[in-house]
Structure formats: structure tokens, C-alpha cells
Design a protein around this motif. Structure first.
Motif, PDB file in Angstrom:
ATOM      1  N   ILE A 154       0.841  -1.194   0.000  1.00 24.23           N
ATOM      2  CA  ILE A 154       0.000   0.000   0.000  1.00 24.23           C
ATOM      3  C   ILE A 154       0.879   1.248   0.000  1.00 24.23           C
ATOM      4  O   ILE A 154       0.635   2.197  -0.745  1.00 24.23           O
TER       5      ILE A 154
ATOM      6  N   ALA B   8      -6.528  -7.145  -1.452  1.00 23.94           N
ATOM      7  CA  ALA B   8      -5.804  -6.647  -2.623  1.00 23.94           C
ATOM      8  C   ALA B   8      -6.822  -6.108  -3.620  1.00 23.94           C
ATOM      9  O   ALA B   8      -7.503  -6.880  -4.290  1.00 23.94           O
TER      10      ALA B   8
ATOM     11  N   THR C 230      -4.444  -1.282  -5.261  1.00 30.54           N
ATOM     12  CA  THR C 230      -3.255  -1.804  -4.592  1.00 30.54           C
ATOM     13  C   THR C 230      -2.209  -2.204  -5.628  1.00 30.54           C
ATOM     14  O   THR C 230      -1.013  -2.014  -5.434  1.00 30.54           O
TER      15      THR C 230
ATOM     16  N   VAL D 161      -7.060   4.294   3.864  1.00 27.26           N
ATOM     17  CA  VAL D 161      -7.053   2.833   3.977  1.00 27.26           C
ATOM     18  C   VAL D 161      -8.234   2.418   4.835  1.00 27.26           C
ATOM     19  O   VAL D 161      -8.823   3.242   5.545  1.00 27.26           O
TER      20      VAL D 161
END
Ligand SMILES: Cc1cc2nc3c(=O)[nH]c(=O)nc-3n(C[C@H](O)[C@H](O)[C@H](O)COP(=O)(O)OP(=O)(O)OC[C@H]3O[C@@H](n4cnc5c(N)ncnc54)[C@H](O)[C@@H]3O)c2cc1C
Ligand SMILES: Cc1cc2nc3c(=O)[nH]c(=O)nc-3n(C[C@H](O)[C@H](O)[C@H](O)COP(=O)(O)OP(=O)(O)OC[C@H]3O[C@@H](n4cnc5c(N)ncnc54)[C@H](O)[C@@H]3O)c2cc1C
Ligand code: SF4
Ligand code: SF4
Ligand code: FES
Lengths: 278, 470
Positions: A25, B217, B222, A35
Motif C-alpha cells: 500500500i 488486494a 493496490t 485505507v
């Protein structure tokens, strides 16, 4: 597991900083993106903006305010502990461009979200004035970092215990009046963004705000994060989280943020009871 | 076979025991309880073992239905599951959720005069038996080819591709955006229809075979498709589903208390919010609940709302009963559980209080006019027939579209006008070299078995590409 490698307590331990190992990330993270974190199997998916990302170390930093059950649980995590899940980077990055004079206004933990944007805006060659505020001196966060990231920093406290006595909207209005602003970026509690946007609208200063509706997936598949912008419904997680501050329906957002307040209170109280009993 | 066909017809279709409606409408345990061995063999004995079985041609993946049924009849359960696996990697799932009445069972010869063989129930029985009693022995794998495949999305189509290609010796990694693998099977279809332990076991089976699963993911965020190629993947399969919720676009839709079915079911299933506050994710508990739409998703939402304790749950649908797209069995189950059907009714506006919370809906009554593009009669509003319904929770289940997250970040995929990925129908090849796609992201929201069928075709094509280079 996504391990916490560094942890700080800020603002009287009401605000916590976690630096977390998440190399994939960190590699992709851009200012303005967020996030989603989940502490454990039973945990809720909680969105937090990345205040920093370090590609070499493969880490990202989140700064969050403890407001309910999930953030209280996050607070118990120490260096060496970790999150079961971290998903991102999500949302559209901030559009960083040289526009001239930029004011970055942050309130509460909004300052954490504002910090990487401020830095990037300055790096892009803008003259950046930052205005940050908190209820009192002890609750102020990231003052040094914001000073470094901007050309000029104005600090406000509601109670006058430090810096300018009053709200961030006062110096913002003064700057608008001077008339040389090309862009405003406002991030903080919804009422702050609402009132600050009203001011910049009066002076026709293009304005960006970062919205924080309740989210589940963060990838555009649930629609829980809907916000009204210019009369249209947008999904904040994929269409945002940043929007034209003059077009956002803040009142709707405030009501939608209260959707689960009863459930949240119940969850938090039972958690505190159990935690305190241990 | 020694038995004469004439004798078999006298055996009635074996009903599967179910939890009583009164009990199950307030719990999340599975509704049908499964066959006993005796029942299964009794049912299996009804099959005529047709030479040209209609049932098999009705199944989108051509399961050898008489073959596996014969194995059950002979009591060779290992042979039964092997036979099923030959065509279908997820029999425990398909036996439970396939719309058998319009697929295999719809074409069963016995159905012409009476009840078709309960193929779905038998498929479920064979798979459940294997889970309970099987050796857990892994099927053979071809030697490693050294080729790497990335599968994006862990729904039924991605799982199928992964299972097929790992068996052929390729190195397979699944990338899943959610924190758990399974796609709609874990976030959409409720526990009471498809226990999550079954999906978990299927996923675990693939892991034992050597499939790597990277959750969290989000491909397109990502990592991008081009980055996957740079990392050494030789081929990519996109099975990302049709996860974009549609709303009605009528006034008041952002009131608190109006959720997409995706959000409602994700909270309930993936996040297990029905156990709140033992888990941290809340879910709104409605007193008077309305559900818009009449497909499987609507039935699942309505039945979930009932189980969470609603006083009343109403399905509001603008067409008539005949046009309801849900499986017959699900509509039947829903009605048994006390869910009301408000047919030929269409909402026009939501009504809220000063706190921005939903309190009701204004609807208008409809009648059926001329057939539309879908061949179904188009519902038209009856002027002056407005009515108000009281409700504090409304779940919108009026369909889904293509989620643009991945496709927008990949410029060289070609999309049709609805945003679905265009592919070569026989192979699943997209317009981007080395990339295949299948399942809901190609067809639009469809079924588990069609998504799996598309996965199998693509896996064959990917295998040829990896081995022979085309
Ligand atoms: C894109 C995005 C980025 C965010 N970035 C940050 C950040 O960098 N730092 C930070 O401290 N917080 C951030 N938030 C807010 C953070 O997600 C919430 O504070 C958190 O979800 C609260 O969870 P909880 O269980 O601890 O509290 P809860 O018990 O869920 O809520 C407690 C109180 O907070 C309010 N609340 C609930 N959800 C939210 C929300 N999403 N936003 C604001 N208030 C909420 C509720 O109305 C309630 O009164 C962000 C939110 C979004 C959507
Ligand atoms: C509530 C509900 C009930 C249903 N009931 C039935 C039924 O009874 N019978 C039946 O046959 N069919 C049913 N269906 C339809 C069926 O579930 C779908 O047709 C099928 O699951 C499609 O499979 P798929 O593999 O194409 O996609 P999905 O199952 O949707 O899986 C796609 C996966 O890809 C992941 N993903 C998406 N974007 C990305 C990305 N960018 N990166 C990584 N991962 C990503 C998603 O998180 C998801 O896990 C139902 C659907 C729903 C929603
Ligand atoms: S996979 Fe579905 S359609 Fe095919 S035989 Fe099994 S239940 Fe019938
Ligand atoms: S059509 Fe019916 S009777 Fe014939 S083989 Fe298939 S299941 Fe058996
Ligand atoms: S959080 Fe689900 S669509 Fe935005």
C-alpha cells in the motif's frame, strides 16, 4: 497481520498515531487517499486517511481520534501488535497542481488528513498558508509538522489557550478578504467544513473538502457512503473523498453520520464495561 | 439395471426436511436439512438413466447427472463426488443455489408428467457426504509448468479458474479486494441458504491444492494489471463480479434507513452483523421493512430482515408474480416465513422525519401493458392510484451494474455500453493480451453456475495459451 512499528499518543491520548507495515500500500499511496483497517476477526472495517507513507520502510501512518468502540480497540494495540486487515490505497488522490496561493485549513484530526496534502501542495510550488485549530492547546496535533510543510502557519484554539483565540474560520475570512487566494482545502469536522466553505464561497475561492461518511467496503460496491454533491448522489469512497466544498450537502452528511449512533453507543458502553472490569 | 422403469415412477419425489417456518424465520441456520442416505438412494432410484439425458443438456456445465446419480444408488459415494467434480468444482454450493427448475431439473424427462428427479438435492447430498465422510484426499496435479496466473476476484468464477489451473500445474494466486474469499457466496448469499463454513471449506480446499490467496488486494488500486505482468504473471483472469448497486433515483433516497441490498447483506453476512454487539459492525433493525425488487437478492434481504426481528417485511415489486425473477423455492420460503408481496406497486418518493430518517414511502399502483425488450409486459402506472406505506427500513434490490473501479484503471480493456468487459464468447479472452474475463463482470448479474462455466472455459483457454502460446 499488518504490524505496528511505531506508536504515539497525542492530544492528551485522545489521538493516536500508528505507523504500520504495509509495503504494497505504501508503494502506491498518494496524498488524500485512505485505507480501511480491521483489527481482528469480529472487527469493523474503519476508514482512516494516510497521513504519511514511507516507500523505503514500507510503512504508512494513520492518525485517528478515539471516538467509539473500534477506535478505542485500536488504541489498545501496541508496537508489535497489528491489524488483521489493511486495505488500500482507496479513494481518489488529491489533485496536486501549482495554482498560486493556497490555504489549507484543518480542524481536529482533520489536520492529519491535511498534512500530506499541504506538503504536496508546497512541493508543487504553491505558496501555502496553513490554518489549524483545536478546542484547546492540549488537543492540537501536528503543529511542528504542519509548520514545516507550509510557508506560513496560523494556529487557533477555541478557548484561546494558544495562538489565535477563536475558530479557524476567522483567519480564513481575513485571507479571503485580502483577495489573492487561488485555492482552499478544508478538512475537519463537518460543521467546520460547512461554515468555512460558506466563507470561501462568498469570495469565490475554489474549495476542496474531504468527506468522511460511514463506509463498509470502500470500493464502490455498497453505496453506504453516498453523499449529495451539487444535487447528485456520489459514492465518497470512489468518487471522492474530496469534493467541491461549495456543492456538498453538509446537513445530509451530518444526519447520515448519525445513522448508527444508538448501536454505536451500546457497543462502546459494553466494551468499556468489559475493558474496565478486566 | 434390473429395476423396471415402470416401477420407479411410483416412487414420489423425496422431499427434503426443513426447519419449520415459525422457527427458522428468527434464526440464521440453514433452512433445508439435507437427505438421509435412504432418502438419497430412494430419490436416486427414480432416475431413468436416460441415454440422451435432457437434464445434462439443461445444466450449463453439463454435469453427468445420470452418472453421479447411479453412483449414489450403488452407494459408491467416492465415485459420485469424483464424477461431480469432473464438471463442477463447487457441488455443495450449486446443489443449494442453482435455479434447478429452469436448468437441469427443468429438462428432466420425469418432469414432463410429474416431478423431476431432485438433482440439486442429490448433488448437495453427495457433496455434503464427502465433506462429512470423505478422505480429504487431494486430486492429482500435473507437474509444475513454471507459469504464473493471477486470478482477480474470488467469487465462483475466480475459484473455478484457480482450481482448474492449479490442477494443470500452473502457479495460481487469487487477488481479492475483501478481507475474505468467496465473492457473493460470502458477502451476498445468506448463511441460512448457504452456510459460510461450506464456502470456507471450498476455499481451503484450493489452498491445500496450492492456490495462494491474497485478500485485501484491490486490483486497480493496490496493484494494477500491468504491474502484475511486470511481477511475472503470465496470464490474468478477471472475475470481479457485478458489484455496483443500483438505486431507484427517486427523491429522498439518501435518508437514513435506505440501504442497497449489497450494503445490507454485506453487513449481515460478511461482517456477521446479525451477531451485533458480539461483533462490531452494526446493522439497522427495521420494524416495518420494505424491500424493492423481486429477485434472489430481494428475497435474501427480506428473509434477513425477518430474521433480525422485523414486525413486518414487504416485497414491493412493480410487475406481477409471474415476472418475479427469484427462484421459485426462494419465493415459497419467503412467503412461508411471513413475507408479504406487494405486487404491481412502484415507489415514487421516500418520506423522512426531521432527523433525516425514513418513515415511509409513497408508491403508485401499476398495471401490465405491452411487452418490453425483455419480453415481459411493461408495467405502467395507474393515474391517481398513489398510496403511502409506512416503513423505517428500505432495502433497495433493483439490480446491480458493473463496478468501474478496475476497468477504469485499465485503459486497454474494451467495455460494452453498460461497462461490462467484452470477451470472445468461446474463450473468455479480452481485448488485452494475456487477460481473460468471465462471470458477472462479462454477462451482468447472472448465476453461480454460469460464472463457474465461464471460468472453466477461460481456464481451458488460458492453459492452451500458457502451454502452446495461443
Ligand atoms: C475516508 C475517511 C477518512 C477518515 N480519516 C480519518 C482520520 O484520518 N482520522 C480520524 O480520526 N478519523 C478518520 N475518519 C473517521 C473514522 O473512520 C471514524 O471516526 C471511525 O469510523 C469511528 O469508529 P468508532 O467505532 O471508533 O466509532 P463509532 O462508534 O462508529 O462512532 C462514534 C461517533 O463517531 C461518529 N462517526 C461514525 N463514523 C464516522 C465517520 N466515518 N466519520 C466521522 N464520524 C463518524 C458517529 O456518529 C458517532 O457519533 C475517516 C473517515 C472516512 C470515511
Ligand atoms: C444476494 C444474492 C443472492 C444470489 N442468489 C443466487 C442464487 O440463489 N443462485 C445463483 O445461481 N446465483 C445467485 N446469485 C448470483 C450469483 O451469486 C452471481 O452471479 C455470482 O456470484 C457471480 O460470480 P462471479 O465470480 O462473477 O462474481 P462475484 O461472486 O461477485 O465475486 C467477485 C469477487 O471479486 C472481488 N473484486 C471485485 N473487484 C475487485 C478488484 N478490483 N480487485 C480484487 N477483487 C475484486 C469482489 O470482492 C468479489 O469477491 C445471487 C447474488 C446475490 C448478490
Ligand atoms: S450444477 Fe446446477 S444446473 Fe448443473 S446439475 Fe448441478 S444443480 Fe443442476
Ligand atoms: S433426465 Fe431425469 S430421469 Fe433422465 S437421466 Fe436426467 S435426471 Fe435421470
Ligand atoms: S463504502 Fe461502500 S460504496 Fe463507498
Amino acid at each position: 497481520m499488518f504490524k505496528i512499528v511505531h506508536r504515539e499518543e497525542m492530544a492528551d491520548a485522545t489521538v493516536i498515531l500508528n505507523e504500520i507495515e504495509a509495503p504494497l500500500i505504501a508503494r502506491k499511496a498518494k496524498p488524500g487517499q485512505f485505507v480501511i483497517l480491521k483489527a481482528n476477526e469480529e472487527g469493523e472495517r474503519i476508514p482512516l486517511t494516510m497521513a504519511e507513507a514511507n516507500v523505503e520502510k514500507g510503512t504508512l501512518t494513520v492518525i485517528y481520534m478515539v471516538v467509539g468502540k473500534s477506535t478505542a480497540l485500536f488504541k489498545t494495540l501496541q508496537v508489535g501488535d497489528g491489524y488483521q486487515d489493511v486495505i488500500g490505497p482507496l479513494g481518489k488522490p488529491t489533485h496536486i497542481e501549482k495554482v498560486g496561493n493556497v490555504v489549507c485549513v484543518g480542524g481536529g484530526t482533520g489536520v492529519a488528513v491535511l498534512y500530506p496534502i499541504t506538503k504536496a501542495m508546497k512541493e508543487a510550488g504553491n505558496h501555502v498558508t496553513a490554518i489549524i485549530g483545536a478546542r484547546n492547546k492540549d488537543l492540537l496535533i501536528l503543529e511542528d509538522k504542519m509548520r514545516e510543510a507550509s510557508n506560513e502557519l496560523i494556529v487557533c484554539t477555541d478557548d484561546g489557550s494558544y495562538g489565535h483565540h477563536g475558530f479557524v474560520t476567522d483567519p480564513l475570512r481575513e485571507m479571503c478578504e485580502k483577495g489573492s487566494l487561488n485555492q482552499a482545502i478544508l478538512i475537519g469536522p463537518v460543521p467546520m467544513m460547512k461554515f468555512a466553505s460558506k466563507i470561501t464561497e462568498e469570495y469565490d475561492v475554489p474549495t476542496l473538502v474531504s468527506l468522511n461518511p460511514i463506509m463498509v467496503d470502500g470500493t464502490g460496491m455498497c453505496g453506504g457512503c453516498r453523499v449529495s454533491v451539487g444535487g447528485e448522489t456520489k459514492f465518497a469512497c470512489v468518487d471522492g473523498p474530496e469534493f467541491d466544498g461549495h456543492k456538498v450537502d453538509y446537513d445530509e452528511l451530518m444526519l447520515r453520520l448519525q445513522a448508527y449512533c444508538e448501536e454505536e453507543k451500546q457497543c462502546y458502553e459494553s466494551y468499556c464495561t468489559i475493558r474496565d472490569a478486566v | 439395471m434390473a429395476d423396471k422403469p415402470g416401477k420407479k415412477k411410483t416412487i414420489p419425489r423425496q422431499a427434503m426436511a426443513e426447519q419449520e417456518p415459525e422457527v427458522r424465520r428468527r434464526n440464521f441456520e440453514e433452512v433445508p436439512l439435507g437427505y438421509t442416505m435412504e432418502q438419497a438412494q430412494m430419490e436416486a432410484s427414480r432416475c431413468l438413466q436416460c441415454r440422451k439425458p435432457g437434464c445434462t443438456s439443461g445444466c450449463p456445465v453439463s454435469v453427468d447427472i445420470p452418472g453421479f446419480i447411479q453412483c449414489i444408488l450403488e452407494g459408491d459415494m467416492t465415485a459420485a463426488i469424483r464424477n461431480l467434480w469432473g464438471k463442477n468444482a463447487l457441488p455443495a454450493v450449486c446443489g443449494r443455489v442453482c435455479p434447478q427448475e429452469i436448468q437441469c431439473e427443468g429438462e428432466c424427462i420425469l418432469g414432463k408428467k410429474g416431478d423431476p428427479v431432485a438433482i440439486g438435492n442429490l448433488e448437495r447430498f453427495a457433496a455434503d457426504y464427502e465433506r462429512a465422510h470423505g478422505s480429504g484426499e487431494l486430486p492429482p496435479k500435473l507437474p509444475p509448468t513454471g507459469k504464473k496466473v493471477a486470478v482477480v476476484g474470488s467469487g465462483p468464477s475466480g475459484l473455478t479458474v484457480a482450481g482448474d489451473l492449479i490442477a494443470k500445474g500452473h502457479d495460481v494466486t487469487i487477488f481479492e479486494a475483501f478481507h475474505k474469499a468467496g465473492g457473493v457466496l460470502v458477502y451476498g448469499i445468506p448463511e441460512f441458504r448457504l452456510p459460510k463454513a461450506i464456502v470456507g471449506q471450498e476455499v481451503h480446499f484450493l489452498e491445500r491444492l496450492g492456490v495462494k490467496i491474497e485478500c485485501n488486494a484491490v486490483v486497480g488500486r493496490t496493484v494494477s494489471l500491468d504491474e502484475l505482468f511486470e511481477e511475472g504473471y503470465d496470464a490474468i483472469y478477471l472475475g470481479v463480479g457485478a458489484g455496483l448497486p443500483r438505486f431507484m433515483n427517486i427523491p429522498g433516497e439518501n435518508l437514513v434507513g435506505i440501504l442497497s441490498a449489497n450494503e445490507y447483506l454485506t453487513r449481515a453476512n460478511l461482517m456477521k452483523a446479525y451477531k451485533f454487539p458480539d461483533v462490531d459492525t452494526p446493522i439497522p433493525i427495521g420494524k416495518n421493512v420494505t424491500v424493492l425488487g423481486a429477485g434472489n437478492v430481494a428475497m435474501d434481504s427480506a428473509r434477513t430482515a425477518m430474521r433480525l426481528g422485523a414486525d413486518s417485511v414487504r416485497i414491493v415489486y412493480r410487475r406481477s408474480r409471474q415476472e418475479m425473477p427469484a427462484r421459485a423455492a426462494e419465493i415459497h420460503h419467503a412467503e412461508e416465513e411471513g413475507i408479504e408481496m406487494m405486487l404491481l406497486t412502484n415507489p415514487t418518493r421516500y418520506i423522512g422525519d426531521e432527523k433525516g430518517r425514513l418513515t415511509g414511502m409513497e408508491c403508485i399502483q401499476m398495471e401490465l401493458g405491452e411487452p418490453d425488450d425483455s419480453g415481459r409486459r411493461r408495467p405502467v402506472p395507474i393515474p391517481g392510484s398513489e398510496l403511502e406505506i409506512e416503513c423505517d427500513l428500505c432495502i433497495v434490490a433493483v439490480g446491480s451494474g458493473a463496478n468501474p473501479l478496475l476497468t477504469q484503471s485499465t485503459s486497454d480493456l474494451q467495455l460494452n455500453k453498460w461497462g461490462y468487459i467484452m470477451t470472445e464468447p468461446n474463450t473468455g479472452k479480452t481485448f488485452k493480451r494475456g487477460v481473460w474475463a468471465g462471470g458477472d463482470i462479462v454477462t451482468g448479474a447472472a448465476t453461480v453456475i454460469l460464472a463457474m462455466g465461464a471460468g472453466r472455459k477461460a481456464a481451458d483457454s488460458i492453459h492452451e495459451y500458457l502451454v502452446y502460446g495461443w
